[in-house]
Design a protein around this motif. Structure first.
Motif, PDB file in Angstrom:
ATOM      1  N   ARG A  11      24.228 -79.380 -62.162  1.00 46.44           N
ATOM      2  CA  ARG A  11      23.100 -79.141 -63.077  1.00 46.44           C
ATOM      3  C   ARG A  11      21.782 -79.445 -62.359  1.00 46.44           C
ATOM      4  NH1 ARG A  11      24.998 -82.655 -68.280  1.00 46.44           N
ATOM      5  NH2 ARG A  11      26.437 -81.187 -69.285  1.00 46.44           N
ATOM      6  N   ILE A  12      21.782 -80.529 -61.589  1.00 45.92           N
ATOM      7  CA  ILE A  12      20.552 -80.894 -60.883  1.00 45.92           C
ATOM      8  C   ILE A  12      20.187 -79.804 -59.885  1.00 45.92           C
ATOM      9  CG2 ILE A  12      19.541 -82.524 -59.225  1.00 45.92           C
ATOM     10  CD1 ILE A  12      21.238 -84.721 -60.601  1.00 45.92           C
ATOM     11  N   ARG A  13      21.178 -79.339 -59.152  1.00 45.62           N
ATOM     12  CA  ARG A  13      20.874 -78.321 -58.139  1.00 45.62           C
ATOM     13  C   ARG A  13      20.376 -77.045 -58.786  1.00 45.62           C
ATOM     14  NH1 ARG A  13      25.851 -80.854 -55.266  1.00 45.62           N
ATOM     15  NH2 ARG A  13      24.676 -82.477 -54.173  1.00 45.62           N
ATOM     16  N   ALA A  15      18.804 -76.916 -61.601  1.00 47.04           N
ATOM     17  CA  ALA A  15      17.472 -77.222 -62.151  1.00 47.04           C
ATOM     18  C   ALA A  15      16.409 -77.162 -61.055  1.00 47.04           C
ATOM     19  CB  ALA A  15      17.470 -78.602 -62.790  1.00 47.04           C
ATOM     20  N   LEU A  16      16.833 -77.391 -59.829  1.00 49.95           N
ATOM     21  CA  LEU A  16      15.869 -77.483 -58.732  1.00 49.95           C
ATOM     22  C   LEU A  16      15.846 -76.236 -57.863  1.00 49.95           C
ATOM     23  CD1 LEU A  16      16.509 -81.216 -57.688  1.00 49.95           C
ATOM     24  CD2 LEU A  16      14.551 -80.323 -58.964  1.00 49.95           C
ATOM     25  N   GLY A  18      13.790 -74.014 -57.750  1.00 46.50           N
ATOM     26  CA  GLY A  18      12.446 -73.760 -57.252  1.00 46.50           C
ATOM     27  C   GLY A  18      12.066 -74.599 -56.043  1.00 46.50           C
ATOM     28  N   VAL A  19      12.894 -75.595 -55.720  1.00 47.24           N
ATOM     29  CA  VAL A  19      12.564 -76.476 -54.602  1.00 47.24           C
ATOM     30  C   VAL A  19      13.230 -75.945 -53.332  1.00 47.24           C
ATOM     31  CG1 VAL A  19      12.796 -78.822 -53.677  1.00 47.24           C
ATOM     32  CG2 VAL A  19      12.383 -78.474 -56.127  1.00 47.24           C
ATOM     33  N   ASP A  20      12.447 -75.809 -52.308  1.00 43.48           N
ATOM     34  CA  ASP A  20      12.960 -75.311 -51.037  1.00 43.48           C
ATOM     35  C   ASP A  20      13.985 -76.297 -50.478  1.00 43.48           C
ATOM     36  OD1 ASP A  20      13.434 -74.384 -48.528  1.00 43.48           O
ATOM     37  OD2 ASP A  20      11.332 -74.430 -47.851  1.00 43.48           O
TER      38      ASP A  20
END
Ligand code: SF4
Lengths: 214, 478
Positions: A11-13, A15-16, A18-20
């Protein structure tokens, strides 16, 4: 259990997204636009002032005067028993006072400590700006329980090498692997109409002795 | 997050009830005003506060951007230090894990240090269902628990009770839970604290299992940090044989050094002190000192949903200092219970709807429980732009109902919000746009929530402000 671990990390991955992912935290230090300390002189006085502000009792003595002073502090409370950690310098101890001294060998139980009147320890470091004593379970401080259960704590601070100015400086000196207790004044609560009342569970009286290097 | 308690009225209705209770209002007003002035003084002592605040926000943001990395690092460090790590996707799972861990010890009692995370998941109730009694040991939590009440403030959960009420609760109920209140106890805070000390000491000495939360979890070292005042935390963290800490995944900070920022920001923002009386840190287990078994339960329960929302994400920086409650005119007026969750005040208004979603009336109404005055943002030690998130959430609530006109209005509001100096302009703009909205619009769901206190089913962005403006009018809420 493993399933939830994977689920949450998944879930965290997502959610992220947008993060390079090539971005690595170690390569982007955050700006630390704050002081390492707010003062660097008169640390012992500042420590004393801040401790007093939080209703600790501060005393000063030369190291040779410790036994006498500690004896007086114990007598003033009518303390019959004093617990001390195993590595406390023996020449700090009061001489033939009426107080029985219990050397903690690691077997004293909380119930036994509940009947002990006072405890005497050193500290690892003291922070002047915040009026804080840090105990890290070193030989002259002992197990955390020792300074928690009795109602009266006497803590000795060597002004020559144990006082730092600030929280950042204290953290640099401390080893996170050791269990720590940061103490700023005696136990207190503000839960009743926001009145600060000393002493709910920890020691209700905190005596701090600042000793000048002899 | 657990469901809204049955029969929980939506914010405006609950707020109206609270504002009618003058004792509660007086207690709350006194408390919040006292502490807000003290906070300002404590903060003014540090001339680098702005830099600390920016660093606090930056550290948290960076952690959140790499949360998977830091959680894995924390897990490895805690494990290496002799702790056991459990992962809980939601409240039920966390409760089950804790209940199983307690049962494995053979104990039926636990002592607890106040923790927002365990309140959020309803741990005490879940433990009670399987025959385990959880004793709250924070003085205020004890007052709440003995009074069969709900907390109304993050930091001082019994802020709505005055000393006489507390004395009566202690006299009446302490005996049912253990050592009774001393004969002839007055309502002096010192005597009340003494009664709590005696009552709880017996429990601490007996307890074999403790449950805590944590303020911080240091990824590089696996160290947990608990910040407190009374020493009940130290008792729970030190005396029992087994310690179980339930910690939200957003509590992680990368390094030991990072504590230098938060241990300066938190006490001054929270209790307005240079430093709180006690801070405990521990890393796994230590031979001969403290619990022999340590369990860390990492809790998601909606946090990853917040993480996925790039505007809402900043909510996860929160260090639960409660400064935003103490400056909020709405909180002061409405009281903590009106927010319908364990998180009251401005932080509750943005956190709860994100954790629980906005399907219930109370949760959909929360983003409107604000006049958008911006005081919460000003005091927030990690610079969470609460008004920005509120506007964002209002937009989402509106989207959910498909109100195109409102969406446009709120977009304009969003533009205004980007510059704090425009707050006043926003308020004026809101008044003006109201004129173009229909007087009566069918608003199922959250519309109903508001019509309980207002004759007109007003538009939500308006209605709180309107309720607020009319709060003292005759026949209103006084
Ligand atoms: S939102 Fe900010 S001010 Fe409010 S409790 Fe969280 S950290 Fe404190």
């Amino acid at each position: 259990m493993t399933d939830s671990r994977d689920l949450i990390l998944g879930r965290i991955r997502s959610a992220l997204v947008g993060v390079d992912r090539a971005e690595h935290p170690a390569n982007e230090p955050v700006a630390r636009d704050y002081h390492d300390s707010h003062t660097d002189t008169g640390l012992a006085n500042l420590l004393a002032r801040n401790l007093t502000d939080y209703r600790a009792h501060v005393h000063r003595a030369a190291e040779a005067e410790l036994p006498g002073l500690i004896g007086r502090l114990l007598a003033a409370r009518g303390a019959r028993t004093l617990a001390v950690p195993p590595g406390l310098p023996t020449d700090w101890l009061p001489g033939d006072s009426g107080t029985r001294i219990l050397h903690d060998d690691g077997t004293l139980t909380a119930t036994e400590l509940d009947r002990v009147d006072s405890v005497l320890t050193g500290c690892a470091v003291a922070i002047a700006e915040t009026g804080t004593l840090v105990l890290d379970a070193g030989p002259d401080q002992g197990r955390r329980m020792l300074t928690l259960v009795p109602d009266h704590h006497i803590c000795v601070v060597r002004t020559g090498d144990q006082i730092v100015a600030s929280v950042p400086q204290a953290l640099r000196r401390l080893d996170p692997e050791r269990p720590q207790t940061w103490i700023s004044g005696p136990s207190a609560t503000s839960d009743i109409e926001l009145n600060r009342v000393e002493g709910v569970h920890g020691p209700r009286t905190l005596d701090v002795v600042l000793i000048a290097e002899g | 997050m657990n469901a809204v308690p049955l029969g929980m009225p939506a914010f405006p209705a609950a707020a109206r009830d609270a504002t009618r209770n003058t004792t509660l209002r007086r207690n709350l007003r006194h408390a919040t005003h006292t502490i807000r002035d003290r906070r300002a003084a404590a903060v003014a002592e540090l001339d680098d506060w702005a830099g600390l605040r920016a660093a606090g926000a930056a550290v948290k943001d960076q952690t959140l951007r790499h949360l998977d990395h830091y959680l894995e690092q924390a897990e490895a460090a805690v494990t290496a230090a002799g702790g056991q790590v459990h992962w809980a996707a939601d409240a039920d799972e966390a409760n089950r894990i804790v209940a199983d861990l307690v049962r494995a010890t053979g104990e039926t009692e636990v002592v607890k240090i106040k923790s927002m995370a365990t309140q959020e998941i309803g741990l005490n109730e879940a433990l009670a269902e399987v025959g385990i009694t959880a004793y709250e040991t924070d003085l205020a939590e004890l007052i709440v628990q003995l009074g069969e009440d709900r907390p109304s403030h993050i930091l001082v959960p019994a802020i709505h009770r005055n000393r006489t009420e507390i004395r009566d609760i202690f006299r009446k109920t302490m005996g049912e839970w253990g050592i009774p209140a001393p004969e002839g106890m007055s309502d002096e805070p010192r005597e009340l604290a003494e009664a709590a000390r005696l009552h709880l000491r017996e429990k601490f000495l007996r307890a074999k299992v403790a449950v805590s939360g944590a303020n911080f979890l240091v990824a590089e070292t696996g160290t947990l940090v608990v910040v407190e005042s009374e020493g009940n935390g130290r008792m729970c963290l030190t005396l029992p044989e087994t310690l179980i800490s339930v910690v939200g995944i957003e509590k992680v900070v990368p390094t030991w050094r990072d504590l230098e920022v938060f241990l300066q920001l938190l006490p001054r923002s929270s209790t307005a002190e240079r430093m709180n009386p006690y801070t405990s840190t521990w890393t796994g287990v230590t031979d001969g000192d403290g619990p022999r078994e340590f369990h860390l339960v990492l809790l998601d329960n909606g946090r990853t949903k917040i993480l996925a929302d790039e505007v809402g994400r900043q909510t996860l920086r929160c260090i639960r200092c409660s400064a935003c409650l103490n400056v909020c005119p709405v909180y002061e007026r409405a009281g903590g219970h009106a927010y319908g969750s364990v998180y009251p005040g401005p932080i509750g208004a943005i956190l709860t709807p994100q954790l629980r979603g906005t399907t219930s009336e109370i949760d959909a109404s929360l983003p409107y429980a604000s006049s958008l005055c911006g005081a919460c943002y000003e005091v927030c030690p990690v610079a969470i732009d609460i008004p920005e998130v509120l506007v964002h959430l209002r937009e989402k609530v509106t989207e959910q109902r498909g109100h195109v006109v409102e969406r446009a209005a709120l977009r304009a509001a969003g533009w205004v919000m980007r510059d704090p100096k425009r707050y006043t302009a926003l308020q004026r703009a809101a008044v003006r746009t109201r004129a173009v909205h229909p007087r009566k619009v069918p608003l199922p769901g959250w519309g109903k929530a508001w019509s309980a206190t207002r004759d007109l089913p007003a538009l939500p962005a308006e209605s709180f402000r309107t309720w607020w403006q009319h709060r003292d009018t005759p026949g209103g809420t006084t």
